[in-house]
Design an enzyme around this catalytic site. Structure first.
Site, PDB file in Angstrom:
ATOM      1  N   CYS A  32       0.694  -1.109  -0.085  1.00 38.32           N
ATOM      2  CA  CYS A  32      -0.671   0.456   0.204  1.00 38.32           C
ATOM      3  C   CYS A  32       0.593   1.204  -0.087  1.00 38.32           C
ATOM      4  O   CYS A  32       0.287   2.516  -0.154  1.00 38.32           O
ATOM      5  CB  CYS A  32      -0.754  -0.133   0.442  1.00 38.32           C
ATOM      6  SG  CYS A  32      -1.723  -1.243   1.544  1.00 38.32           S
ATOM      7  N   HIS A  75      -9.544   3.435  -0.864  1.00 37.01           N
ATOM      8  CA  HIS A  75      -7.843   3.430  -1.148  1.00 37.01           C
ATOM      9  C   HIS A  75      -7.133   2.240  -2.598  1.00 37.01           C
ATOM     10  O   HIS A  75      -7.395   0.690  -2.241  1.00 37.01           O
ATOM     11  CB  HIS A  75      -7.999   2.759  -0.176  1.00 37.01           C
ATOM     12  CG  HIS A  75      -6.331   2.378   0.075  1.00 37.01           C
ATOM     13  ND1 HIS A  75      -5.400   2.563  -0.003  1.00 37.01           N
ATOM     14  CD2 HIS A  75      -5.952   0.603   1.261  1.00 37.01           C
ATOM     15  CE1 HIS A  75      -3.957   1.652   0.426  1.00 37.01           C
ATOM     16  NE2 HIS A  75      -4.650   0.573   1.002  1.00 37.01           N
TER      17      HIS A  75
END
Lengths: 388, 128
Positions: free
Chosen positions: A84, A334
């Protein structure tokens, strides 16, 4: 040392766009960033591209040149992968390159296509950011890993589900005016607490959504920006990166993120600021508990005190240090490989005054981004400041 | 990646655990590690030796997973825990006997090798 300038930013809508390829998403964000900057296409010397799971979601490797081509460039292009934190790491490498004088103008960003996989396969794909042999094969999912961190945090410092719900409520409220956000709607503490349990103690509303999207930033040397009379008034003054053991069980603490602490300390030292100087922050709230630990690693709160920050209003829009005015990963969304540079884009817009939430930080001059990979086995922190 | 090819080190470790001869790797400074390892990430020591894994450990933290990955579809909800065995901590599935009370953090549990609903081996912590 020269402080690179953010000359332009671009974001797609973050949301469920399962039919859109990552190359098309990045093209939209990249071209928007170039247009925002005014930089001539021929001046871009390199592309730094963050992407996490393209092999799994699109059967596509070697994504750097493809991303560059999508924005009309055939310059050297490299894909960065750090789960991420992929785009955050890409941005840090770009900052270092501009600082050394190696390059004057670069395009940095990231993209991720996730919703084409569906929830179960996305859960499986995200899990590869954990230790496959000792965590994934034990059945640990990413929500499960953060749930274990939350359980450990509650044991160590106290805290409740209601405290976490206030983080979600805050970030949803922030996302309402953000045209790029996946969820432009408010939620209540009660709704968060009543949402389905995904991994005890974390409910569905403690988790960020599955998101398709892209972000991009044009970074230039200050000399280039000045020579071309660009309105590039946001400088990257600090960069830092930290690392930790991959598996949670190999760490000294299950409820602290020293990789982010190290990254923050390095970035603050680099910029010549302290945590006390930070006026606005975008942090990696993939889960509500992740925002709590991020605040503590950034030094904005002492260990054990971040849990009440949202509930007490310290990190809300008109609080002492507004956090995730974009809506954060929680409500803005996200798209994993795009998140790092989307945080840069949002802080830039906030400091420039053209973000729909800029009114809450009208006089702010120092912003921070915190981007984490996995269960924070990797972390990148950047300090952005108004240049003049 | 073929499912039929073993993961050297890890599968050997599971074999040993399965036969009641669980072990961990210990470096010269006393840090506990799980194989395969050639160097201690905590201190850089390359002097690693196999040590007997304690029969029981204490639950550090846990969760009950309701949304699993496809490879655990059908097993959910299940509990996953990090258990402290002293020099080394391990992640595995917490198994509670029918009708037994939930296991609290700090509780003592045993370790063994179990099987997922799809027939894959995994570490289990036995709280019964």
């Amino acid at each position: 040392m020269t402080d690179p300038r953010v000359a332009g930013v671009g974001l797609t809508h973050f949301g469920s766009h399962p039919e859109r390829t990552s190359r098309d998403l990045f093209a939209e964000a990249g071209l928007a960033a170039l247009d925002d900057s005014g930089v001539a296409r021929d001046d871009v010397e390199a592309v730094y591209y963050g992407n996490f799971m393209g092999e799994l979601s699109e059967h596509q490797g070697h994504a750097g040149p493809l991303a560059a081509e999508a924005v009309g460039l055939t310059v050297p292009a490299t894909r960065y992968e750090s789960a991420c934190a992929s785009a955050g790491v890409a941005f840090r490498e770009a900052v270092k390159s501009v600082r050394t004088g190696e390059q004057d103008v670069v395009l940095v960003g990231g993209a991720e296509r996730m919703n084409n996989l569906g929830t179960a396969r996305t859960t499986e794909a995200l899990a590869i950011a954990a230790d496959d042999l000792y965590e994934v094969k034990a059945g640990l999912t990413f929500p499960g890993a953060y749930a274990i961190m939350a359980d450990a945090y509650f044991d160590e410092f106290g805290g409740t589900n209601e405290d976490l719900a206030h983080v979600a409520v805050k970030n949803h409220a922030n996302a309402v005016p953000n045209e790029h956000a996946q969820y432009q709607r408010e939620i209540t503490v009660e709704q968060a607490l009543d949402s389905p349990m995904i991994a005890d103690p974390l409910h569905l509303y403690d988790a960020c959504p599955i998101t398709d999207g892209a972000s991009a930033v044009v970074l230039t040397s200050p000399e280039y920006a000045d020579a071309h009379d660009f309105d590039a008034n946001v400088a990257v003054t600090g960069t830092g990166q930290g690392g930790d053991n991959m598996a949670l069980h190999d760490r000294a603490s299950l409820c602290e993120t020293p990789a982010a602490t190290d990254a923050a300390n390095e970035a603050y030292d680099d910029a010549g600021v302290t945590a006390n100087d930070v006026e606005v922050a975008e942090v990696h709230d993939c889960f509500t508990i992740a925002e709590v630990m991020a605040l503590e690693s950034l030094g904005l709160f002492e260990p054990g005190e971040g849990i009440s920050a949202a509930r007490d209003g310290v990190t809300t829009q008109d609080g002492q240090v507004p956090v995730n005015l974009s809506g954060g990963l929680k409500a803005k969304g996200h798209p994993v490989g795009a998140t790092g540079t989307s945080q840069i884009a949002e802080i830039t817009r906030l400091l420039r005054g053209d973000h729909p939430n800029s009114e809450h930080v009208e006089n702010a001059r120092v912003g921070v981004t915190h981007n984490a990979g996995g269960t924070v086995a990797s972390a990148v922190v950047h300090v952005l400041e108004v240049a003049n | 990646m073929s499912e039929n090819v073993r993961n050297a080190g890890h599968d050997d470790w599971l074999d040993a655990l399965e036969s009641g001869e669980g072990y961990y790797l210990e470096c010269g400074s006393g840090h506990g590690l799980l194989p395969p390892r050639r160097v201690c990430p905590h201190c850089g020591s390359r002097e690693l030796s196999e040590q007997e894994l304690p029969e029981t450990g204490t639950v550090q933290a846990q969760t009950t997973i309701h949304v699993p990955a496809p490879s655990f579809q059908g097993d959910a909800p299940y509990s996953t825990a990090v258990v402290d065995f002293g020099p080394v901590s391990i992640t595995g599935q917490l198994v509670v006997g029918d009708g037994a009370a939930a296991v609290e953090n700090g509780a003592e549990v045993g370790i063994a090798v179990g099987e997922t609903g799809q027939g894959e081996r995994l570490v289990v912590f036995d709280a019964t």
